[in-house]
Design a protein around this motif. Structure first.
Motif, PDB file in Angstrom:
ATOM      1  N   LYS A 143      39.608  44.857  41.002  1.00 50.67           N
ATOM      2  CA  LYS A 143      38.638  44.957  39.923  1.00 50.67           C
ATOM      3  C   LYS A 143      38.444  46.409  39.473  1.00 50.67           C
ATOM      4  O   LYS A 143      38.008  47.262  40.239  1.00 50.67           O
ATOM      5  CB  LYS A 143      37.304  44.365  40.387  1.00 50.67           C
ATOM      6  N   LEU A 153      36.213  46.504  46.538  1.00 52.14           N
ATOM      7  CA  LEU A 153      36.043  46.546  45.088  1.00 52.14           C
ATOM      8  C   LEU A 153      36.100  45.157  44.476  1.00 52.14           C
ATOM      9  O   LEU A 153      35.497  44.892  43.443  1.00 52.14           O
ATOM     10  CB  LEU A 153      37.120  47.437  44.458  1.00 52.14           C
ATOM     11  N   GLY A 154      36.843  44.251  45.096  1.00 48.58           N
ATOM     12  CA  GLY A 154      36.964  42.882  44.611  1.00 48.58           C
ATOM     13  C   GLY A 154      38.355  42.576  44.104  1.00 48.58           C
ATOM     14  O   GLY A 154      38.927  43.345  43.332  1.00 48.58           O
ATOM     15  N   ASN A 155      38.919  41.461  44.557  1.00 51.68           N
ATOM     16  CA  ASN A 155      40.238  41.015  44.114  1.00 51.68           C
ATOM     17  C   ASN A 155      40.256  39.494  44.079  1.00 51.68           C
ATOM     18  O   ASN A 155      39.200  38.867  44.096  1.00 51.68           O
ATOM     19  CB  ASN A 155      41.349  41.595  45.012  1.00 51.68           C
ATOM     20  N   SER A 194      35.980  38.088  46.281  1.00 49.85           N
ATOM     21  CA  SER A 194      35.414  38.255  44.946  1.00 49.85           C
ATOM     22  C   SER A 194      34.504  39.475  44.878  1.00 49.85           C
ATOM     23  O   SER A 194      33.975  39.948  45.890  1.00 49.85           O
ATOM     24  CB  SER A 194      34.628  37.003  44.540  1.00 49.85           C
ATOM     25  N   GLU A 195      34.313  39.949  43.670  1.00 52.33           N
ATOM     26  CA  GLU A 195      33.466  41.116  43.438  1.00 52.33           C
ATOM     27  C   GLU A 195      32.040  40.856  43.919  1.00 52.33           C
ATOM     28  O   GLU A 195      31.386  41.740  44.486  1.00 52.33           O
ATOM     29  CB  GLU A 195      33.479  41.451  41.948  1.00 52.33           C
ATOM     30  N   GLU A 196      31.543  39.639  43.739  1.00 56.70           N
ATOM     31  CA  GLU A 196      30.179  39.299  44.112  1.00 56.70           C
ATOM     32  C   GLU A 196      29.979  39.320  45.626  1.00 56.70           C
ATOM     33  O   GLU A 196      28.918  39.715  46.116  1.00 56.70           O
ATOM     34  CB  GLU A 196      29.805  37.917  43.566  1.00 56.70           C
ATOM     35  N   LYS A 217      29.303  42.862  46.949  1.00 58.40           N
ATOM     36  CA  LYS A 217      28.385  43.678  46.151  1.00 58.40           C
ATOM     37  C   LYS A 217      27.446  44.486  47.034  1.00 58.40           C
ATOM     38  O   LYS A 217      27.184  45.680  46.766  1.00 58.40           O
ATOM     39  CB  LYS A 217      27.580  42.777  45.215  1.00 58.40           C
ATOM     40  N   ARG A 244      29.158  47.573  48.413  1.00 57.25           N
ATOM     41  CA  ARG A 244      29.307  48.627  47.396  1.00 57.25           C
ATOM     42  C   ARG A 244      27.982  49.329  47.113  1.00 57.25           C
ATOM     43  O   ARG A 244      27.938  50.548  46.895  1.00 57.25           O
ATOM     44  CB  ARG A 244      29.889  48.036  46.103  1.00 57.25           C
ATOM     45  N   HIS A 291      31.434  52.930  36.846  1.00 58.84           N
ATOM     46  CA  HIS A 291      32.463  52.325  37.694  1.00 58.84           C
ATOM     47  C   HIS A 291      33.295  53.395  38.391  1.00 58.84           C
ATOM     48  O   HIS A 291      33.744  53.198  39.522  1.00 58.84           O
ATOM     49  CB  HIS A 291      33.369  51.406  36.868  1.00 58.84           C
TER      50      HIS A 291
END
Length: 727
Positions: free
Chosen positions: A4, A227-229, A233-235, A238, A241, A261
């Motif tokens: 992401k 980071l999410g791929n 998932s990005e969520e 979170k 991060r 970002h």
């Protein structure tokens, strides 16, 4: 999808890692250590780059597309660069949710496209574009026909591409996925920034990226997962991060003051750097996470370890837990043959059925407001069920065979769970044929049995007498159109004429002539009918594979039987009441063929209780049309419009209930007749209610001659048909 935001970050915040390279020079340098510089191409990432045809809305400009592919390949061949192509062959369960998320997003784009067509009568421009249905499937076969080496993945394609490039010391990977930065493989080259005139593109340098972030190469997989791929998932990360960002802002070092970002990636990099102690650890022991988060991150990181980097990695693909349920229904010889054909991009759909019992289909151009036309997923469901039956019921030993899990995108399908679709046996005399006989048997009897199975899948055995009397692409068109007409009760004689006439005219037209066809406007109904036909070709490809290939693969390719722009023009002509000879570009010699095929379609439909009738659609358009006079090419009609005509772009005659009038689709339906009752015949008004007050337009008289096509598509005398056929 990749990592992401990583590519945007590199482009804007890390320009030193984005290096413009000349592929010819790279090839020369690489040739010092290897005889043939090889570029591994991610086919899925290049589809938008390849499909540069102006028109995409009506099902695809396939002859033009073939010309584009041929030219693209030739440029690399002249540069001395060997190409190896990979295409996605499966959707791994770890990435199922990412796949579904993208499909739902595209659904929104499709709604906007149809809204634009109905309000403007033209193809949308700019970003509002959906590639023609089946483009990835047919591109594999197109490239093979051009002599290229093509693979279809049996697991995640990014993994197989990276493994191949690493194992064969390739000069680079051409794609558009930042996962290729994370894999320890060949250099990642951007397909979106490729310039064919100079053969230059951008190389995303992982070494320089790590230097800018202060990371070691082995830390990239952990960075990617946080980071999410597609796996993590990005969520889901979170909170990690957010913790990283809080520490980053409190640190004594000078924070990055760029975009939000960009700050996030620098913050996560600092966080990863502080955790990592050794490249031997998948996850740093000092990392404080919940057990579920740790398990998720471990799966994500492991997905970046290539085959030769994994301990105790088997050379065989690890089967899905459900695989044993389906694989017991076929012999080991068939299973191996299925896998080999799939990997060599020589099959379609069959391997996923016998290996894991899961089939998916991406978005199609289908108007959710048009309740007359069934979605392609439902139209071809009976066909798919019989394919499943041929593959899994040939031994006749199981009373309750396993249902196939279908992930198909169509209007009103929430995609929360797969539909359970049971196999259905073929309607053949005697016992179901053994796959080993169909696939490996020889002789005329086996060939006849293969064709019988193919026609039984389409439930059109009465079309067998056409085989050998006409060119195979025309035979395929007739089979497919007959199937569609039986399944979709609202199709009229004019729709059939549009399908048949465009197939008969296609062989005589160059890609340039097809591009020059002028249309007064676009009709949303034609868009969906064109896409329906092309989707049907892909299922016929699957049926052909399941039956042992009674037909040549080339026969089933869309560039031999379909062109979207040509079909659109024939549809508008057919519904405007022109004589048959105009539908055939004034080629009188093809009239007998059209009349015979039309009569054959009506005959087969009538045996199924389906009366095909004329139903011209003539309504006032909400936007005005101008008279257009187009030049005639070689004395033939080329799709120009020499009269004033108004037409409803919507398609008209919409039933208030339609195929969705009786409620939502039930999951796990156990016979397609239930679907037909809910969405098909039971909800449509009778055909006579749709008849226009004006009688159907006059037809040209059939020629009292018999004949067949030669290899150039011309019709010649042959002692095959004993009687002339009236329309």
């Amino acid at each position: 999808m990749g990592v992401k935001g990583l590519q945007t970050f590199m482009d804007s915040c890390c320009p030193e890692a984005c290096v413009t390279v000349h592929l010819r020079e790279m090839a020369k340098q690489h040739a010092v250590s290897q005889e043939a510089p090889t570029l591994v191409v991610d086919g899925m990432a290049c589809l938008r780059h390849w499909y540069s045809c102006k028109d995409w809305i009506s099902g695809g400009q396939w002859k033009e597309y073939m010309d584009t592919l041929k030219s693209w390949v030739e440029v690399f061949n002249l540069a001395g660069i060997r190409l190896v192509f990979f295409f996605d062959g499966v959707v791994e369960e770890l990435k199922r949710q990412s796949w579904l998320k993208r499909r739902r997003r595209v659904n929104g784009d499709v709604c906007k496209i149809f809204s634009h067509i109905k309000s403007c009568g033209e193809q949308p421009v700019g970003e509002m574009c959906v590639l023609p249905s089946g483009l990835a499937t047919f591109t594999r076969f197109a490239l093979k026909s051009l002599g290229q080496e093509v693979f279809c993945s049996v697991r995640e394609a990014d993994f197989e591409i990276s493994s191949y490039a690493r194992e064969h010391n390739c000069m680079g990977i051409l794609g558009q996925d930042t996962d290729f930065i994370i894999f320890d493989s060949a250099p990642y080259l951007s397909s979106s920034k490729l310039r064919m005139d100079t053969l230059t593109t951008v190389l995303y340098d992982r070494q320089r990226l790590c230097q800018a972030l202060g990371l070691a190469l082995y830390q990239l997989p952990l960075l990617a997962c946080i980071l999410g791929n597609d796996v993590v998932s990005e969520e889901q990360m979170k909170h990690v991060r957010m913790d990283a960002m809080a520490i980053y802002r409190q640190s004594d070092s000078i924070p990055y003051h760029g975009a939000q970002h960009g700050q996030m990636i620098f913050a996560v990099s600092q966080f990863v750097r502080s955790w990592s102690e050794s490249p031997k650890d998948v996850l740093p022991p000092t990392l404080k996470l919940s057990p579920s988060d740790k398990e998720l991150l471990e799966r994500g990181i492991q997905s970046y370890f290539l085959s030769d980097q994994r301990k105790h990695q088997s050379s065989e693909i690890i089967d899905h837990p459900a695989a044993a349920v389906y694989q017991k229904y076929v012999s080991s010889t068939i299973l191996q043959a299925c896998r080999e054909k799939h990997a060599a991009a020589e099959g379609f759909m069959v391997y996923s059925v016998v290996s894991e019992g899961v089939v998916e289909c991406s978005n199609s151009l289908e108007d959710e407001e048009d309740t007359e036309l069934l979605p392609q997923a439902l139209v071809f469901k009976p066909c798919r069920q019989r394919i499943y039956g041929l593959l899994l019921l040939h031994n006749g030993t199981d009373v309750n065979p396993p249902a196939i899990k279908e992930w198909f995108v169509y209007p009103d399908n929430p995609l929360k769970e797969p539909e359970l679709v049971p196999p259905v046996p073929l309607n053949l005399h005697g016992n179901p044929p053994a796959l080993d006989l169909l696939w490996f048997g020889k002789g005329p009897e086996v060939s006849s049995l293969q064709l019988s199975c193919f026609l039984a899948i389409l439930d059109c055995p009465d079309l067998s007498d056409l085989y050998g009397t006409i060119e195979e692409p025309i035979f395929i068109t007739t089979c497919l159109v007959t199937y569609i007409v039986i399944q979709v009760q609202t199709l009229s004689q004019e729709d059939v004429d549009a399908y048949l006439s465009q197939a008969l005219c296609l062989a005589q037209k160059s890609s340039q002539e097809l591009q020059e066809i002028k249309l007064p406007f676009l009709c949303s109904r034609v868009v969906q009918l064109g896409c329906l036909y092309v989707r049907g070709l892909s299922y016929l490809l699957g049926a052909n594979c399941a039956c042992g290939c009674p037909l040549t693969t080339d026969t089933l390719m869309p560039w031999n039987s379909f062109d979207g722009r040509l079909f659109h023009s024939k549809y508008l002509l057919a519904h405007s009441g022109v004589e048959d000879v105009m539908l055939l570009d004034n080629d009188v010699s093809s009239l007998t063929v059209l009349h015979h095929l039309r009569a054959k379609v009506k005959e087969v439909c009538l045996k199924k209780g389906r009366m095909l009738q004329s139903r011209p659609r003539r309504h006032t358009s909400q936007f005005s049309l101008k008279t257009r006079e187009e030049p005639q090419h070689r004395g033939r009609h080329t799709g120009g419009w020499g009269w004033r005509y108004q037409f409803e772009p919507r398609g008209g005659h919409h039933n208030a209930d339609g195929w969705r009038g009786k409620g939502e689709v039930r999951r796990g339906q156990h016979h397609y007749d239930d679907d037909r009752a809910r969405y098909g015949r039971g909800n449509f008004p009778s055909t006579s209610q749709h008849l226009d007050s004006q009688q159907h337009h006059s037809r040209g008289a059939p020629s009292n001659r018999r004949g067949r096509f030669n290899h150039k598509g011309k019709y010649h005398l042959a002692p095959r048909w004993s009687q002339p056929y009236a329309p």
